[in-house]
Design a protein around this motif. Structure first.
Motif, PDB file in Angstrom:
ATOM      1  N   SER A   1      13.132   8.065  -8.561  1.00  0.00           N
ATOM      2  CA  SER A   1      12.959   9.112  -8.094  1.00  0.00           C
ATOM      3  C   SER A   1      12.162   8.795  -6.426  1.00  0.00           C
ATOM      4  CB  SER A   1      11.811  10.015  -8.632  1.00  0.00           C
ATOM      5  OG  SER A   1      10.546   9.397  -8.832  1.00  0.00           O
ATOM      6  N   LEU A   2      12.225   9.623  -5.690  1.00  0.00           N
ATOM      7  CA  LEU A   2      11.341   9.383  -4.708  1.00  0.00           C
ATOM      8  C   LEU A   2       9.777   9.306  -4.991  1.00  0.00           C
ATOM      9  CD1 LEU A   2      12.721  12.136  -2.330  1.00  0.00           C
ATOM     10  CD2 LEU A   2      13.405   9.532  -2.148  1.00  0.00           C
ATOM     11  N   PRO A   3       9.204   8.584  -4.504  1.00  0.00           N
ATOM     12  CA  PRO A   3       7.490   8.170  -4.721  1.00  0.00           C
ATOM     13  C   PRO A   3       6.959   9.527  -4.500  1.00  0.00           C
ATOM     14  CG  PRO A   3       8.207   6.949  -3.021  1.00  0.00           C
ATOM     15  CD  PRO A   3       9.462   7.407  -3.577  1.00  0.00           C
ATOM     16  N   GLY A   4       6.042   9.830  -5.560  1.00  0.00           N
ATOM     17  CA  GLY A   4       5.508  11.142  -5.252  1.00  0.00           C
ATOM     18  C   GLY A   4       4.765  11.642  -6.818  1.00  0.00           C
ATOM     19  N   GLY A   5       4.130  12.890  -6.770  1.00  0.00           N
ATOM     20  CA  GLY A   5       3.402  13.465  -7.782  1.00  0.00           C
ATOM     21  C   GLY A   5       2.944  14.758  -7.409  1.00  0.00           C
ATOM     22  N   TRP A   6       1.978  15.060  -8.503  1.00  0.00           N
ATOM     23  CA  TRP A   6       1.353  16.503  -8.296  1.00  0.00           C
ATOM     24  C   TRP A   6       0.274  16.170  -7.489  1.00  0.00           C
ATOM     25  CZ3 TRP A   6       4.369  19.720 -10.317  1.00  0.00           C
ATOM     26  CH2 TRP A   6       4.870  19.512 -11.440  1.00  0.00           C
ATOM     27  N   ALA A   7       0.074  17.542  -6.686  1.00  0.00           N
ATOM     28  CA  ALA A   7      -1.014  17.432  -5.469  1.00  0.00           C
ATOM     29  C   ALA A   7      -2.190  17.446  -6.281  1.00  0.00           C
ATOM     30  CB  ALA A   7      -0.849  18.790  -4.690  1.00  0.00           C
ATOM     31  N   ASP A   8      -3.205  16.559  -5.686  1.00  0.00           N
ATOM     32  CA  ASP A   8      -4.686  16.659  -6.275  1.00  0.00           C
ATOM     33  C   ASP A   8      -5.610  17.356  -5.444  1.00  0.00           C
ATOM     34  OD1 ASP A   8      -4.099  14.404  -8.060  1.00  0.00           O
ATOM     35  OD2 ASP A   8      -3.837  13.063  -6.425  1.00  0.00           O
ATOM     36  N   LEU A   9      -6.569  17.868  -6.360  1.00  0.00           N
ATOM     37  CA  LEU A   9      -7.601  18.706  -5.433  1.00  0.00           C
ATOM     38  C   LEU A   9      -8.438  17.888  -4.159  1.00  0.00           C
ATOM     39  CD1 LEU A   9      -9.109  20.411  -8.704  1.00  0.00           C
ATOM     40  CD2 LEU A   9      -7.396  21.496  -6.865  1.00  0.00           C
ATOM     41  N   LEU A  10      -8.728  18.456  -3.247  1.00  0.00           N
ATOM     42  CA  LEU A  10      -9.443  17.891  -2.150  1.00  0.00           C
ATOM     43  C   LEU A  10      -8.654  16.915  -1.584  1.00  0.00           C
ATOM     44  CD1 LEU A  10     -12.884  17.456  -4.184  1.00  0.00           C
ATOM     45  CD2 LEU A  10     -12.077  19.428  -2.941  1.00  0.00           C
ATOM     46  N   LEU A  11      -7.402  16.746  -1.501  1.00  0.00           N
ATOM     47  CA  LEU A  11      -6.674  16.147  -0.821  1.00  0.00           C
ATOM     48  C   LEU A  11      -5.554  16.900  -0.037  1.00  0.00           C
ATOM     49  CD1 LEU A  11      -6.096  12.845  -2.858  1.00  0.00           C
ATOM     50  CD2 LEU A  11      -7.658  13.001  -1.052  1.00  0.00           C
ATOM     51  N   SER A  12      -5.300  16.346   1.369  1.00  0.00           N
ATOM     52  CA  SER A  12      -4.342  17.196   1.919  1.00  0.00           C
ATOM     53  C   SER A  12      -3.151  16.655   1.606  1.00  0.00           C
ATOM     54  CB  SER A  12      -4.558  16.869   3.453  1.00  0.00           C
ATOM     55  OG  SER A  12      -4.140  15.817   3.713  1.00  0.00           O
ATOM     56  N   PRO A  13      -1.812  17.560   2.026  1.00  0.00           N
ATOM     57  CA  PRO A  13      -0.571  16.941   1.603  1.00  0.00           C
ATOM     58  C   PRO A  13      -0.378  15.623   2.089  1.00  0.00           C
ATOM     59  CG  PRO A  13      -0.378  19.265   2.136  1.00  0.00           C
ATOM     60  CD  PRO A  13      -1.918  18.739   2.356  1.00  0.00           C
ATOM     61  N   SER A  14      -0.812  15.321   3.465  1.00  0.00           N
ATOM     62  CA  SER A  14      -0.551  14.023   4.112  1.00  0.00           C
ATOM     63  C   SER A  14      -1.256  12.885   3.416  1.00  0.00           C
ATOM     64  CB  SER A  14      -0.998  14.211   5.399  1.00  0.00           C
ATOM     65  OG  SER A  14      -0.019  14.963   6.205  1.00  0.00           O
ATOM     66  N   GLU A  15      -2.527  13.170   2.803  1.00  0.00           N
ATOM     67  CA  GLU A  15      -3.380  12.052   2.151  1.00  0.00           C
ATOM     68  C   GLU A  15      -2.595  12.023   0.726  1.00  0.00           C
ATOM     69  OE1 GLU A  15      -7.740  13.321   3.860  1.00  0.00           O
ATOM     70  OE2 GLU A  15      -6.687  14.379   2.256  1.00  0.00           O
ATOM     71  N   ILE A  16      -2.159  12.975   0.117  1.00  0.00           N
ATOM     72  CA  ILE A  16      -1.372  12.757  -1.253  1.00  0.00           C
ATOM     73  C   ILE A  16      -0.141  11.793  -1.133  1.00  0.00           C
ATOM     74  CG2 ILE A  16      -0.379  13.858  -3.132  1.00  0.00           C
ATOM     75  CD1 ILE A  16      -2.307  16.641  -2.581  1.00  0.00           C
ATOM     76  N   VAL A  17       0.620  12.311  -0.066  1.00  0.00           N
ATOM     77  CA  VAL A  17       1.848  11.418  -0.194  1.00  0.00           C
ATOM     78  C   VAL A  17       1.551  10.132   0.216  1.00  0.00           C
ATOM     79  CG1 VAL A  17       2.556  11.841   2.402  1.00  0.00           C
ATOM     80  CG2 VAL A  17       4.314  11.756   0.667  1.00  0.00           C
ATOM     81  N   VAL A  18       0.744   9.647   1.045  1.00  0.00           N
ATOM     82  CA  VAL A  18       0.139   8.284   1.227  1.00  0.00           C
ATOM     83  C   VAL A  18      -0.271   7.745   0.240  1.00  0.00           C
ATOM     84  CG1 VAL A  18      -1.337   6.911   2.627  1.00  0.00           C
ATOM     85  CG2 VAL A  18      -0.179   8.845   3.734  1.00  0.00           C
ATOM     86  N   LYS A  19      -1.093   8.498  -0.548  1.00  0.00           N
ATOM     87  CA  LYS A  19      -1.604   7.727  -1.683  1.00  0.00           C
ATOM     88  C   LYS A  19      -0.586   7.478  -2.977  1.00  0.00           C
ATOM     89  CE  LYS A  19      -4.399   9.537  -5.571  1.00  0.00           C
ATOM     90  NZ  LYS A  19      -3.514   9.978  -6.382  1.00  0.00           N
TER      91      LYS A  19
ATOM     92  N   LYS B   1      14.166   2.611   5.365  1.00  0.00           N
ATOM     93  CA  LYS B   1      14.135   1.282   6.027  1.00  0.00           C
ATOM     94  C   LYS B   1      15.464   0.796   6.312  1.00  0.00           C
ATOM     95  CE  LYS B   1      12.823  -2.359   4.053  1.00  0.00           C
ATOM     96  NZ  LYS B   1      11.943  -3.673   3.490  1.00  0.00           N
ATOM     97  N   ASP B   2      15.995   0.680   7.471  1.00  0.00           N
ATOM     98  CA  ASP B   2      17.422   0.213   7.706  1.00  0.00           C
ATOM     99  C   ASP B   2      18.481   1.030   7.077  1.00  0.00           C
ATOM    100  OD1 ASP B   2      16.154  -2.127   8.876  1.00  0.00           O
ATOM    101  OD2 ASP B   2      16.199  -3.247   6.973  1.00  0.00           O
ATOM    102  N   GLY B   3      18.208   2.393   7.056  1.00  0.00           N
ATOM    103  CA  GLY B   3      19.123   3.329   6.586  1.00  0.00           C
ATOM    104  C   GLY B   3      19.238   3.476   4.890  1.00  0.00           C
ATOM    105  N   ARG B   4      18.019   2.921   4.439  1.00  0.00           N
ATOM    106  CA  ARG B   4      18.135   3.111   3.038  1.00  0.00           C
ATOM    107  C   ARG B   4      16.739   3.507   2.478  1.00  0.00           C
ATOM    108  NH1 ARG B   4      21.541  -0.761   0.529  1.00  0.00           N
ATOM    109  NH2 ARG B   4      20.603  -1.422  -1.055  1.00  0.00           N
ATOM    110  N   MET B   5      16.842   4.589   1.494  1.00  0.00           N
ATOM    111  CA  MET B   5      15.657   5.246   1.207  1.00  0.00           C
ATOM    112  C   MET B   5      15.010   4.579   0.180  1.00  0.00           C
ATOM    113  SD  MET B   5      15.716   9.348   0.516  1.00  0.00           S
ATOM    114  CE  MET B   5      16.291   9.571   2.283  1.00  0.00           C
ATOM    115  N   LEU B   6      13.613   4.480   0.073  1.00  0.00           N
ATOM    116  CA  LEU B   6      12.958   3.936  -0.801  1.00  0.00           C
ATOM    117  C   LEU B   6      12.859   5.035  -2.168  1.00  0.00           C
ATOM    118  CD1 LEU B   6      10.365   2.165  -1.772  1.00  0.00           C
ATOM    119  CD2 LEU B   6       9.026   3.608  -0.628  1.00  0.00           C
ATOM    120  N   MET B   7      12.915   4.326  -3.126  1.00  0.00           N
ATOM    121  CA  MET B   7      12.797   5.090  -4.702  1.00  0.00           C
ATOM    122  C   MET B   7      12.212   3.994  -5.501  1.00  0.00           C
ATOM    123  SD  MET B   7      16.532   7.038  -5.019  1.00  0.00           S
ATOM    124  CE  MET B   7      15.750   8.506  -5.412  1.00  0.00           C
ATOM    125  N   VAL B   8      11.674   4.783  -6.593  1.00  0.00           N
ATOM    126  CA  VAL B   8      10.939   4.034  -7.502  1.00  0.00           C
ATOM    127  C   VAL B   8      11.394   4.583  -9.096  1.00  0.00           C
ATOM    128  CG1 VAL B   8       8.786   3.754  -6.466  1.00  0.00           C
ATOM    129  CG2 VAL B   8       8.901   5.941  -7.807  1.00  0.00           C
TER     130      VAL B   8
END
Length: 206
Positions: A95-113, A79-86
């Motif tokens: 780090s960039l928000p994220g984590g291990w992939a969960d069963l039964l969720l697609s990569p897009s669904e996981i990253v949104v979650k 946003k406005d040239g700056r990267m979201l981190m937690v």
């Protein structure tokens, strides 16, 4: 390969052989030998790392079936040239928000979650930026993982700490905080900025 890291790769290979063997063997004596091999690989990891024993057993020697790398998915949100981190509660680094992939969720669904749970922002996954091998880029770890970096667009929400995070902030390319290098290195974050400047660039892949 650096000599100090040979033991780590040997332990990983032993664990992979044991896990795959346990998945396919029908012989009770072979099963016993594979169990011994897995226990020995875990003993090596416990001897040379400071990872808590229970967590090590879960991450390194707790899976079954054919041995494959784990999948770690990170959201790249700007946003406005700056990267979201937690800020990770575990070690107080960012780090960039994220984590291990969960069963039964697609990569897009996981990253949104993951972005929602760790930062409070609602996002839409736009495109895959990179798939990187932690064995090649990140500090030595007891597990082998592929890291997927996904460009996301904010659609709603507000900054809010999560169960595993204690801070939410946007950072410019040249003002990065102390990073959790097992999750993402400075080189990886800078690469994300570079890829976002080149929307025609195909995803980077090891």
């Amino acid at each position: 390969m650096d000599a100090p890291l040979k033991w780590l790769n040997w332990a990983k290979q032993m664990q992979g052989i044991a896990q795959t063997g346990l998945a396919y063997t029908k012989d009770v004596y072979d099963k016993e030998r594979y169990e011994q091999l897995r226990a020995l690989s875990l003993e090596i990891m416990e001897q040379y790392t400071d990872v808590e024993s229970g967590k090590l057993a879960s991450l390194f020697a707790g899976e079954y079936g054919y041995a494959t790398p784990k999948v770690d998915i990170r959201g790249v949100v700007v946003k406005d040239g700056r990267m979201l981190m937690v800020r990770e509660k575990e070690e107080g680094e960012w780090s960039l928000p994220g984590g291990w992939a969960d069963l039964l969720l697609s990569p897009s669904e996981i990253v949104v979650k993951e972005v929602r749970e760790e930062s409070g922002y609602e996002v839409k996954a736009l495109r895959l930026l990179a798939v990187m091998d932690n064995h090649k880029h990140n500090p030595p770890a007891p597990y082998h993982a592929y890291k997927m970096f996904v460009h996301c667009e904010i659609t709603g929400g507000t900054a809010q700490e999560g169960v595993e995070t204690s801070g939410v902030q946007f950072f410019g390319e040249y003002e990065l905080p102390q990073l959790s290098r097992n999750r993402n290195t400075e080189e990886q974050v800078r690469l994300m900025f570079e890829l976002l400047r080149s929307p025609e660039q195909i995803p980077v892949m090891d």
